[in-house]
Design a protein around this motif. Structure first.
Motif, PDB file in Angstrom:
ATOM      1  N   PRO A  61     -14.990   5.793   4.305  1.00 27.88           N
ATOM      2  CA  PRO A  61     -15.876   6.319   5.341  1.00 27.88           C
ATOM      3  C   PRO A  61     -15.298   6.077   6.804  1.00 27.88           C
ATOM      4  O   PRO A  61     -15.827   6.765   7.570  1.00 27.88           O
ATOM      5  N   SER A  62     -14.615   4.935   7.147  1.00 30.44           N
ATOM      6  CA  SER A  62     -14.161   4.633   8.598  1.00 30.44           C
ATOM      7  C   SER A  62     -12.895   5.173   9.008  1.00 30.44           C
ATOM      8  O   SER A  62     -12.421   5.240   9.949  1.00 30.44           O
ATOM      9  N   PHE A  63     -12.355   6.011   7.953  1.00 31.82           N
ATOM     10  CA  PHE A  63     -11.027   6.433   8.378  1.00 31.82           C
ATOM     11  C   PHE A  63     -10.906   7.191   9.509  1.00 31.82           C
ATOM     12  O   PHE A  63     -10.311   7.114  10.352  1.00 31.82           O
ATOM     13  N   VAL A  64     -11.776   8.472   9.515  1.00 31.91           N
ATOM     14  CA  VAL A  64     -11.803   9.325  10.583  1.00 31.91           C
ATOM     15  C   VAL A  64     -12.314   8.790  11.930  1.00 31.91           C
ATOM     16  O   VAL A  64     -11.660   8.781  13.041  1.00 31.91           O
ATOM     17  N   PRO A  65     -13.271   7.756  11.969  1.00 28.29           N
ATOM     18  CA  PRO A  65     -13.577   7.055  13.275  1.00 28.29           C
ATOM     19  C   PRO A  65     -12.344   6.304  13.920  1.00 28.29           C
ATOM     20  O   PRO A  65     -12.134   6.453  14.875  1.00 28.29           O
ATOM     21  N   TRP A  66     -11.800   5.433  12.947  1.00 29.18           N
ATOM     22  CA  TRP A  66     -10.525   4.649  13.492  1.00 29.18           C
ATOM     23  C   TRP A  66      -9.304   5.631  13.873  1.00 29.18           C
ATOM     24  O   TRP A  66      -8.791   5.397  14.726  1.00 29.18           O
ATOM     25  N   LEU A  67      -9.265   6.645  13.158  1.00 30.15           N
ATOM     26  CA  LEU A  67      -8.295   7.757  13.766  1.00 30.15           C
ATOM     27  C   LEU A  67      -8.493   8.232  14.949  1.00 30.15           C
ATOM     28  O   LEU A  67      -7.712   8.321  15.924  1.00 30.15           O
ATOM     29  N   MET A  68      -9.706   8.683  15.218  1.00 32.05           N
ATOM     30  CA  MET A  68     -10.229   9.359  16.584  1.00 32.05           C
ATOM     31  C   MET A  68     -10.177   8.330  17.712  1.00 32.05           C
ATOM     32  O   MET A  68      -9.824   8.199  18.666  1.00 32.05           O
ATOM     33  N   ILE A  69     -10.561   6.821  17.387  1.00 31.82           N
ATOM     34  CA  ILE A  69     -10.563   5.836  18.402  1.00 31.82           C
ATOM     35  C   ILE A  69      -9.026   5.574  18.703  1.00 31.82           C
ATOM     36  O   ILE A  69      -8.817   5.540  20.044  1.00 31.82           O
ATOM     37  N   GLY A  70      -8.144   5.527  17.699  1.00 32.61           N
ATOM     38  CA  GLY A  70      -6.833   5.338  18.145  1.00 32.61           C
ATOM     39  C   GLY A  70      -6.009   6.467  18.802  1.00 32.61           C
ATOM     40  O   GLY A  70      -5.494   6.277  19.932  1.00 32.61           O
ATOM     41  N   LEU A  71      -6.497   7.776  18.788  1.00 26.41           N
ATOM     42  CA  LEU A  71      -5.973   8.932  19.160  1.00 26.41           C
ATOM     43  C   LEU A  71      -6.511   8.901  20.815  1.00 26.41           C
ATOM     44  O   LEU A  71      -5.855   9.082  21.661  1.00 26.41           O
ATOM     45  N   ILE A  72      -7.696   8.824  20.935  1.00 24.32           N
ATOM     46  CA  ILE A  72      -8.530   8.809  22.169  1.00 24.32           C
ATOM     47  C   ILE A  72      -7.968   7.646  23.117  1.00 24.32           C
ATOM     48  O   ILE A  72      -7.746   7.712  24.268  1.00 24.32           O
ATOM     49  N   SER A  73      -7.808   6.650  22.406  1.00 22.52           N
ATOM     50  CA  SER A  73      -7.243   5.331  23.125  1.00 22.52           C
ATOM     51  C   SER A  73      -5.930   5.604  23.511  1.00 22.52           C
ATOM     52  O   SER A  73      -5.466   5.225  24.997  1.00 22.52           O
ATOM     53  N   ILE A  74      -5.078   6.046  22.873  1.00 22.44           N
ATOM     54  CA  ILE A  74      -3.668   6.504  23.366  1.00 22.44           C
ATOM     55  C   ILE A  74      -3.821   7.331  24.464  1.00 22.44           C
ATOM     56  O   ILE A  74      -2.978   7.453  25.386  1.00 22.44           O
ATOM     57  N   LEU A  75      -4.441   8.351  24.351  1.00 21.58           N
ATOM     58  CA  LEU A  75      -4.620   9.479  25.414  1.00 21.58           C
ATOM     59  C   LEU A  75      -5.327   9.040  26.687  1.00 21.58           C
ATOM     60  O   LEU A  75      -4.635   9.476  27.903  1.00 21.58           O
ATOM     61  N   SER A  76      -6.020   8.063  26.616  1.00 22.76           N
ATOM     62  CA  SER A  76      -6.585   7.475  27.664  1.00 22.76           C
ATOM     63  C   SER A  76      -5.759   6.768  28.222  1.00 22.76           C
ATOM     64  O   SER A  76      -5.532   6.627  29.593  1.00 22.76           O
ATOM     65  N   ALA A  77      -4.938   5.811  27.640  1.00 21.48           N
ATOM     66  CA  ALA A  77      -3.683   5.065  28.323  1.00 21.48           C
ATOM     67  C   ALA A  77      -2.916   5.790  28.947  1.00 21.48           C
ATOM     68  O   ALA A  77      -2.476   5.627  30.127  1.00 21.48           O
ATOM     69  N   ILE A  78      -2.413   7.006  28.616  1.00 23.78           N
ATOM     70  CA  ILE A  78      -1.706   7.977  29.069  1.00 23.78           C
ATOM     71  C   ILE A  78      -2.061   8.523  30.356  1.00 23.78           C
ATOM     72  O   ILE A  78      -1.448   8.490  31.608  1.00 23.78           O
ATOM     73  N   LEU A  79      -3.481   8.960  30.428  1.00 20.72           N
ATOM     74  CA  LEU A  79      -4.170   9.262  31.588  1.00 20.72           C
ATOM     75  C   LEU A  79      -4.254   8.275  32.636  1.00 20.72           C
ATOM     76  O   LEU A  79      -4.127   8.610  33.590  1.00 20.72           O
ATOM     77  N   ILE A  80      -4.493   6.944  32.179  1.00 19.06           N
ATOM     78  CA  ILE A  80      -4.591   5.937  33.185  1.00 19.06           C
ATOM     79  C   ILE A  80      -3.354   5.832  33.955  1.00 19.06           C
ATOM     80  O   ILE A  80      -3.060   5.810  35.066  1.00 19.06           O
ATOM     81  N   PHE A  81      -2.309   5.613  33.054  1.00 16.87           N
ATOM     82  CA  PHE A  81      -0.820   5.714  33.631  1.00 16.87           C
ATOM     83  C   PHE A  81      -0.498   6.947  34.677  1.00 16.87           C
ATOM     84  O   PHE A  81       0.151   6.333  35.645  1.00 16.87           O
TER      85      PHE A  81
END
Length: 154
Positions: free
Chosen positions: A42-62
């Motif tokens: 049940p937590s697979f999709v939330p973790w997937l979304m957290i990971g993807l948003i974190s990666i894209l956020s880091a790219i945006l910050i960079f």
């Protein structure tokens, strides 16, 4: 009208999204795994979304940091006017009310009302589109979930 440099906006939006990811991690840790025969519990999709948003956020910050350091031509973003901000706020309130009404009222009536009001908020005034599109989409999604995915909506 207020404005902000794009590099500065990218940096702060990325930071805000990372903060949101931190909140989501905290809430996702409390999801009970239960009995699952696969790794996709049940937590697979939330973790997937957290990971993807974190990666894209880091790219945006960079991007924001690197564009700010270059000192080159940095585009300017204009803030929305008061009417647009009020429309966005009304839409947020509408979605919160939809989330609150989903289970007590049921999927079909809550979704139909929310869909019609949402279309009206973004400026749709053609009555056939204002009523017809939500009816078709709501029942299509309901049919797909119940018949193809075997997920019963309230």
């Amino acid at each position: 009208m207020a404005e902000v440099r794009q590099s500065k906006g990218d940096f702060w939006i990325g930071c805000g999204l990372l903060a949101f990811c931190g909140f989501a991690v905290w809430r996702t840790l409390s999801i009970k795994q239960g009995f699952s025969s696969s790794i996709a519990g049940p937590s697979f999709v939330p973790w997937l979304m957290i990971g993807l948003i974190s990666i894209l956020s880091a790219i945006l910050i960079f991007q924001g940091i690197s564009a700010g350091k270059e000192g080159g031509k940095d585009s300017v973003i204009h803030f929305p006017d008061k009417q647009t901000l009020l429309t966005i706020a009304a839409f947020v309130v509408l979605l919160v009310l939809y989330a609150a009404a989903f289970f007590p009222i049921g999927y079909i009536p809550a979704t139909l009302v929310t869909f019609v009001i949402g279309l009206w908020l973004i400026g749709e005034r053609k009555i056939w589109l204002l009523i017809g599109f939500p009816v078709v989409m709501t029942f299509a999604v309901h049919f797909a979930f119940t018949n193809f995915l075997s997920i019963w909506l309230p």
